[in-house]
Design an enzyme around this catalytic site. Structure first.
Site, PDB file in Angstrom:
ATOM      1  N   THR A   1       0.802  -1.217   0.000  1.00 29.44           N
ATOM      2  CA  THR A   1       0.000   0.000   0.000  1.00 29.44           C
ATOM      3  C   THR A   1       0.840   1.274   0.000  1.00 29.44           C
ATOM      4  O   THR A   1       1.951   1.300   0.539  1.00 29.44           O
ATOM      5  CB  THR A   1      -0.905   0.011   1.255  1.00 29.44           C
ATOM      6  OG1 THR A   1      -1.389   1.346   1.465  1.00 29.44           O
ATOM      7  CG2 THR A   1      -0.182  -0.423   2.517  1.00 29.44           C
TER       8      THR A   1
ATOM      9  N   GLU B   1       0.258   3.585   1.856  1.00 28.31           N
ATOM     10  CA  GLU B   1       0.396   3.999   3.256  1.00 28.31           C
ATOM     11  C   GLU B   1       1.818   3.773   3.761  1.00 28.31           C
ATOM     12  O   GLU B   1       2.208   4.337   4.784  1.00 28.31           O
ATOM     13  CB  GLU B   1      -0.594   3.234   4.140  1.00 28.31           C
ATOM     14  CG  GLU B   1      -1.983   3.826   4.190  1.00 28.31           C
ATOM     15  CD  GLU B   1      -2.037   5.185   4.881  1.00 28.31           C
ATOM     16  OE1 GLU B   1      -1.642   5.280   6.047  1.00 28.31           O
ATOM     17  OE2 GLU B   1      -2.462   6.155   4.244  1.00 28.31           O
TER      18      GLU B   1
ATOM     19  N   TYR C   1      -1.572   0.370  10.928  1.00 24.15           N
ATOM     20  CA  TYR C   1      -1.835  -0.311   9.655  1.00 24.15           C
ATOM     21  C   TYR C   1      -0.610  -0.223   8.746  1.00 24.15           C
ATOM     22  O   TYR C   1      -0.137  -1.226   8.205  1.00 24.15           O
ATOM     23  CB  TYR C   1      -3.057   0.332   8.979  1.00 24.15           C
ATOM     24  CG  TYR C   1      -3.272  -0.078   7.542  1.00 24.15           C
ATOM     25  CD1 TYR C   1      -3.894  -1.280   7.228  1.00 24.15           C
ATOM     26  CD2 TYR C   1      -2.864   0.741   6.486  1.00 24.15           C
ATOM     27  CE1 TYR C   1      -4.097  -1.653   5.902  1.00 24.15           C
ATOM     28  CE2 TYR C   1      -3.065   0.383   5.171  1.00 24.15           C
ATOM     29  CZ  TYR C   1      -3.685  -0.823   4.873  1.00 24.15           C
ATOM     30  OH  TYR C   1      -3.878  -1.189   3.558  1.00 24.15           O
TER      31      TYR C   1
ATOM     32  N   LYS D   1       1.793  -3.296   7.470  1.00 24.43           N
ATOM     33  CA  LYS D   1       1.972  -3.540   6.031  1.00 24.43           C
ATOM     34  C   LYS D   1       3.446  -3.403   5.624  1.00 24.43           C
ATOM     35  O   LYS D   1       3.869  -3.974   4.625  1.00 24.43           O
ATOM     36  CB  LYS D   1       1.098  -2.574   5.223  1.00 24.43           C
ATOM     37  CG  LYS D   1      -0.394  -2.927   5.247  1.00 24.43           C
ATOM     38  CD  LYS D   1      -0.709  -4.061   4.278  1.00 24.43           C
ATOM     39  CE  LYS D   1      -2.200  -4.272   4.131  1.00 24.43           C
ATOM     40  NZ  LYS D   1      -2.547  -5.324   3.161  1.00 24.43           N
TER      41      LYS D   1
HETATM   42  P1  NAP Z   1     -11.597  -4.398   2.214  1.00 22.54           P
HETATM   43  O1  NAP Z   1     -12.728  -4.076   1.324  1.00 22.54           O
HETATM   44  O2  NAP Z   1     -11.546  -3.850   3.595  1.00 22.54           O
HETATM   45  O3  NAP Z   1     -11.493  -5.996   2.292  1.00 22.54           O
HETATM   46  C1  NAP Z   1     -10.655  -6.636   3.224  1.00 22.54           C
HETATM   47  C2  NAP Z   1     -10.913  -8.119   3.179  1.00 22.54           C
HETATM   48  O4  NAP Z   1     -10.069  -8.760   4.164  1.00 22.54           O
HETATM   49  C3  NAP Z   1     -12.359  -8.529   3.526  1.00 22.54           C
HETATM   50  O5  NAP Z   1     -12.712  -9.632   2.742  1.00 22.54           O
HETATM   51  C4  NAP Z   1     -12.242  -8.933   4.982  1.00 22.54           C
HETATM   52  O6  NAP Z   1     -13.240  -9.845   5.389  1.00 22.54           O
HETATM   53  C5  NAP Z   1     -10.885  -9.623   4.953  1.00 22.54           C
HETATM   54  N1  NAP Z   1     -10.293  -9.789   6.286  1.00 22.54           N
HETATM   55  C6  NAP Z   1     -10.223  -8.889   7.284  1.00 22.54           C
HETATM   56  N2  NAP Z   1      -9.631  -9.429   8.359  1.00 22.54           N
HETATM   57  C7  NAP Z   1      -9.332 -10.717   8.035  1.00 22.54           C
HETATM   58  C8  NAP Z   1      -8.757 -11.799   8.738  1.00 22.54           C
HETATM   59  N3  NAP Z   1      -8.349 -11.692  10.004  1.00 22.54           N
HETATM   60  N4  NAP Z   1      -8.617 -12.976   8.084  1.00 22.54           N
HETATM   61  C9  NAP Z   1      -9.037 -13.123   6.800  1.00 22.54           C
HETATM   62  N5  NAP Z   1      -9.613 -12.135   6.094  1.00 22.54           N
HETATM   63  C10 NAP Z   1      -9.754 -10.941   6.710  1.00 22.54           C
HETATM   64  O7  NAP Z   1     -10.202  -3.981   1.522  1.00 22.54           O
HETATM   65  P2  NAP Z   1      -9.884  -3.713  -0.034  1.00 22.54           P
HETATM   66  O8  NAP Z   1     -10.062  -2.266  -0.299  1.00 22.54           O
HETATM   67  O9  NAP Z   1     -10.547  -4.738  -0.871  1.00 22.54           O
HETATM   68  O10 NAP Z   1      -8.307  -3.962  -0.025  1.00 22.54           O
HETATM   69  C11 NAP Z   1      -7.748  -5.247  -0.309  1.00 22.54           C
HETATM   70  C12 NAP Z   1      -6.326  -5.296   0.207  1.00 22.54           C
HETATM   71  O11 NAP Z   1      -5.552  -4.281  -0.420  1.00 22.54           O
HETATM   72  C13 NAP Z   1      -6.181  -5.049   1.702  1.00 22.54           C
HETATM   73  O12 NAP Z   1      -5.103  -5.832   2.150  1.00 22.54           O
HETATM   74  C14 NAP Z   1      -5.822  -3.573   1.809  1.00 22.54           C
HETATM   75  O13 NAP Z   1      -5.106  -3.337   2.991  1.00 22.54           O
HETATM   76  C15 NAP Z   1      -4.975  -3.416   0.558  1.00 22.54           C
HETATM   77  N6  NAP Z   1      -4.969  -2.088  -0.056  1.00 22.54           N
HETATM   78  C16 NAP Z   1      -6.138  -1.471  -0.364  1.00 22.54           C
HETATM   79  C17 NAP Z   1      -6.110  -0.245  -1.020  1.00 22.54           C
HETATM   80  C18 NAP Z   1      -7.370   0.493  -1.386  1.00 22.54           C
HETATM   81  O14 NAP Z   1      -7.279   1.701  -1.644  1.00 22.54           O
HETATM   82  N7  NAP Z   1      -8.502  -0.182  -1.476  1.00 22.54           N
HETATM   83  C19 NAP Z   1      -4.863   0.328  -1.369  1.00 22.54           C
HETATM   84  C20 NAP Z   1      -3.706  -0.367  -1.048  1.00 22.54           C
HETATM   85  C21 NAP Z   1      -3.754  -1.582  -0.419  1.00 22.54           C
HETATM   86  P3  NAP Z   1     -14.696  -9.336   5.927  1.00 22.54           P
HETATM   87  O15 NAP Z   1     -15.488  -9.026   4.690  1.00 22.54           O
HETATM   88  O16 NAP Z   1     -15.183 -10.515   6.679  1.00 22.54           O
HETATM   89  O17 NAP Z   1     -14.444  -8.121   6.763  1.00 22.54           O
HETATM   90  N1  GDD Z   2     -12.255   7.522   6.417  1.00 24.72           N
HETATM   91  C1  GDD Z   2     -12.365   8.864   6.490  1.00 24.72           C
HETATM   92  N2  GDD Z   2     -13.507   9.408   6.993  1.00 24.72           N
HETATM   93  N3  GDD Z   2     -11.335   9.624   6.050  1.00 24.72           N
HETATM   94  C2  GDD Z   2     -11.477  10.977   6.110  1.00 24.72           C
HETATM   95  C3  GDD Z   2     -12.636  11.585   6.603  1.00 24.72           C
HETATM   96  C4  GDD Z   2     -13.699  10.769   7.082  1.00 24.72           C
HETATM   97  O1  GDD Z   2     -14.726  11.224   7.523  1.00 24.72           O
HETATM   98  N4  GDD Z   2     -12.499  12.921   6.497  1.00 24.72           N
HETATM   99  C5  GDD Z   2     -11.291  13.149   5.974  1.00 24.72           C
HETATM  100  N5  GDD Z   2     -10.662  11.973   5.741  1.00 24.72           N
HETATM  101  C6  GDD Z   2      -9.302  11.820   5.192  1.00 24.72           C
HETATM  102  C7  GDD Z   2      -8.386  10.937   6.041  1.00 24.72           C
HETATM  103  O2  GDD Z   2      -7.868  11.680   7.145  1.00 24.72           O
HETATM  104  C8  GDD Z   2      -7.341  10.565   4.983  1.00 24.72           C
HETATM  105  O3  GDD Z   2      -6.371  11.590   4.893  1.00 24.72           O
HETATM  106  C9  GDD Z   2      -8.127  10.525   3.676  1.00 24.72           C
HETATM  107  O4  GDD Z   2      -9.385  11.163   3.947  1.00 24.72           O
HETATM  108  C10 GDD Z   2      -8.390   9.130   3.103  1.00 24.72           C
HETATM  109  O5  GDD Z   2      -8.951   8.330   4.110  1.00 24.72           O
HETATM  110  P1  GDD Z   2      -9.576   6.884   3.778  1.00 24.72           P
HETATM  111  O6  GDD Z   2     -10.561   6.994   2.694  1.00 24.72           O
HETATM  112  O7  GDD Z   2     -10.008   6.286   5.066  1.00 24.72           O
HETATM  113  O8  GDD Z   2      -8.348   6.090   3.141  1.00 24.72           O
HETATM  114  P2  GDD Z   2      -6.821   5.976   3.578  1.00 24.72           P
HETATM  115  O9  GDD Z   2      -6.022   6.747   2.567  1.00 24.72           O
HETATM  116  O10 GDD Z   2      -6.611   6.287   4.993  1.00 24.72           O
HETATM  117  O11 GDD Z   2      -6.550   4.411   3.397  1.00 24.72           O
HETATM  118  C11 GDD Z   2      -6.993   3.710   2.247  1.00 24.72           C
HETATM  119  O12 GDD Z   2      -5.995   3.756   1.253  1.00 24.72           O
HETATM  120  C12 GDD Z   2      -4.772   3.086   1.575  1.00 24.72           C
HETATM  121  C13 GDD Z   2      -3.824   3.268   0.383  1.00 24.72           C
HETATM  122  O13 GDD Z   2      -3.222   4.516   0.446  1.00 24.72           O
HETATM  123  C14 GDD Z   2      -7.313   2.285   2.667  1.00 24.72           C
HETATM  124  O14 GDD Z   2      -7.952   1.610   1.595  1.00 24.72           O
HETATM  125  C15 GDD Z   2      -6.042   1.515   3.029  1.00 24.72           C
HETATM  126  O15 GDD Z   2      -6.372   0.137   3.242  1.00 24.72           O
HETATM  127  C16 GDD Z   2      -5.064   1.632   1.858  1.00 24.72           C
HETATM  128  O16 GDD Z   2      -3.869   0.940   2.147  1.00 24.72           O
END
Ligand code: NAP
Ligand code: GDD
Length: 385
Positions: free
Chosen positions: A133, A135, A157, A161
C-alpha cells in the site's frame, strides 16, 4: 487446463472484483472468507455456485489470516498457481484502536501465507501477490512516490503492512519464491466500504439529494490522495503475477486531489454546486446553486423542490467533525507508476471524473431503493415485544 487462484479477502472490494476478473479469464477461483454472524458475501453473491454444481469454478472456504493451520490446510487442498493475499483489516483510522490485531492479521498473516507455501513445497508452483500500500510512504520523503522512495508509515496499519512488504521481499530473495508486492495507491468503486472517505461522500451526496440526510461530517479536508478505480487495479494485480520475474510495482494514476475537491466534484456530478468557506473546524461546504437540468436527469424531478428550499433554509451540506482527525495523518500521496506502465503495460481506464460518476450514480440507485423500502413501512424488528 484451468489455472487455480486462491484469494484471501475475497469478500472485500478488491477480492470481489479480482474474483470476477479471474473467472472471466477461465480460472478456478478459491476464496477465503471469515465466518460472520450475518452474511458477509454481498459483494460476491452474484458469483456464488451451489456446492452441487458440476465443475464448480468458484469455491469458498472458511478461514482467517490469524490461523496458520487453517491457511496451511486450505493451501494444501487447493494447490494454487496464484495466491492473492488481499485479506486485511484495511481501515487506517481503526488500526489506531486495534493495533495488535492489525499487526497479527496484516503483518504476521502475510508471513503465515508465505511460510505455508514454503512448508508445503509449493515455492516453484505458487506465485504470490501481496497487497502492499501507498500507506508505506506515510510522511512522504519524496514527491511523487516511486518504488525507490523510502518508506515512513504513519499508522499501525502502515507499520504492519511494512512488515508484510519486507517479509514478502525476503521470502523472494531467501527462498527463490515468485512473491511480489503491488504498492497500490487508493482505489475506490461503487462497492468500496462505506467508511472510507470517497464512499462516505458519494453515499452522503445521494442521501442529501434524496432528502434522507442533512449533511456529511468529515475530518481533514485538505489531505490529498491519488485515487483510481478498483477495476483497473485488479488488472494490475493479475499482470504482476504473469511476469517471468517477481518484483514490486507502484500502481497509481499520478494525479492527486484534495478530499474537499472530491466532495465538490461529487456534488457537482448531480448538479449541486457547493462552495467551501471558513477555516479548520469552522469550514463548511454550502449549496450555492443547482443546475436543475442535470439534477433532474441524475436524481429525478420529484426531489428538486426540496433541495431548492434547502439553499435558503439549510445550505450546509459538508461540515467538519474533528473526531475524524487522525492521531498522525498522511497528508499527500501521489504515485509515479512509470515502471508499471512500461514493464506491465498497465494503464488505468478510469480518471477521477469517471470514478466519481460511477460511484455517485450507483449510490443514487442504492439509496433510492433504501428510501423506497423505508417509505413502504419496512417492518422494524423488536425482539422483546
Ligand atoms: P476491504 O474491502 O476492507 O477488504 C478486506 C478483506 O479482508 C475482507 O474480505 C475482509 O473480510 C478480509 N479480512 C479482514 N480481516 C481478516 C482476517 N483476520 N482474516 C481473513 N480475512 C480478513 O479492503 P480492499 O479495499 O478490498 O483492499 C484489499 C487489500 O488491499 C487489503 O489488504 C488492503 O489493505 C490493501 N490495499 C487497499 C487499497 C485500497 O485503496 N482499497 C490500497 C492499497 C492496499 P470481511 O469481509 O469478513 O471483513
Ligand atoms: N475515512 C475517512 N472518513 N477519512 C477521512 C474523513 C472521514 O470522515 N475525512 C477526511 N478523511 C481523510 C483521512 O484523514 C485521509 O487523509 C483521507 O481522507 C483518506 O482516508 P480513507 O478513505 O479512510 O483512506 P486511507 O487513505 O486512509 O486508506 C486507504 O488507502 C490506503 C492506500 O493509500 C485504505 O484503503 C487503506 O487500506 C489503503 O492501504
Amino acid at each position: 487446463m484451468s489455472k487455480v487462484a486462491l484469494i484471501t479477502g475475497i469478500t472485500g472490494q478488491d477480492g470481489a472484483y479480482l474474483a470476477e476478473y479471474l473467472l472471466k479469464k477461465g480460472y478456478i477461483v478459491h476464496g477465503i472468507k471469515r465466518r460472520s454472524s450475518l452474511f458477509n458475501t454481498e459483494r460476491i453473491d452474484h458469483l456464488y455456485q451451489d456446492p452441487h454444481t458440476e465443475n464448480r469454478n468458484f469455491i469458498l472456504h472458511y478461514g482467517d489470516l490469524t490461523d496458520s493451520m487453517n491457511l496451511t490446510r486450505i493451501i494444501q487442498e487447493t494447490q494454487p498457481d496464484e495466491l492473492y493475499n488481499l485479506g486485511a483489516m484495511s481501515h487506517v483510522m481503526v488500526s489506531f484502536d486495534t493495533a495488535e490485531y492489525v499487526a497479527n492479521t496484516d503483518g504476521v498473516g502475510t508471513l503465515r501465507i508465505l511460510e505455508a507455501v514454503k512448508l508445503l513445497g509449493l515455492t516453484q508452483k505458487t506465485r504470490i501477490y501481496q497487497a502492499s500500500t501507498s500507506e508505506l510512504y506515510g510522511m512522504v520523503q519524496e514527491v511523487p512516490q516511486s518504488e525507490k522512495t523510502p518508506f515512513y508509515p504513519r499508522s499501525p496499519y502502515g507499520v504492519a503492512k511494512l512488515y508484510a512488504f519486507w517479509i514478502t521481499k525476503n521470502y523472494r530473495e531467501a527462498h527463490g519464491m515468485h512473491a511480489s508486492n503491488g504498492i497500490l495507491f487508493n482505489h475506490e468503486s461503487p462497492i468500496r466500504g462505506e467508511t472510507f472517505v470517497t464512499r462516505k461522500i458519494t453515499r452522503a451526496v445521494a442521501r442529501i439529494a434524496l432528502g434522507m440526510q442533512d449533511a456529511v461530517f468529515l475530518g481533514n479536508l485538505s489531505a490529498r490522495r491519488d485515487w483510481g478505480h478498483a477495476k483497473d487495479y485488479v488488472r494490475a494485480m493479475h499482470l504482476i503475477l504473469q511476469q517471468d520475474e517477481p518484483d514490486d510495482y507502484v500502481i497509481a494514476t499520478g494525479v492527486t486531489t484534495e478530499i474537499r475537491k472530491f466532495a465538490w466534484k461529487s456534488f457537482r456530478e448531480i448538479g449541486i454546486n457547493v462552495e467551501f468557506s471558513g477555516e479548520a473546524e469552522k469550514e463548511t461546504g454550502k449549496i450555492r446553486d443547482i443546475d436543475e437540468k442535470n439534477f433532474i436527469e441524475k436524481v429525478g424531478e420529484e426531489f428538486l423542490d426540496d433541495i431548492k428550499v434547502r439553499i435558503k433554509t439549510n445550505p450546509d451540506v459538508v461540515k467538519v467533525d474533528p473526531s475524524y482527525y487522525r492521531p498522525s495523518e498522511v497528508d499527500l500521496l501521489i504515485g509515479y507508476p512509470t515502471k508499471a506502465n512500461q514493464k506491465l503495460g498497465w494503464k488505468p481506464e478510469y480518471d477521477l471524473t469517471g470514478l466519481i460518476k460511477d460511484m455517485v450514480n450507483s449510490d443514487i440507485k442504492l439509496m433510492k431503493r433504501e428510501r423506497y423500502l423505508k417509505d413502504g413501512g419496512w417492518e422494524t424488528l423488536n425482539y422483546f415485544e
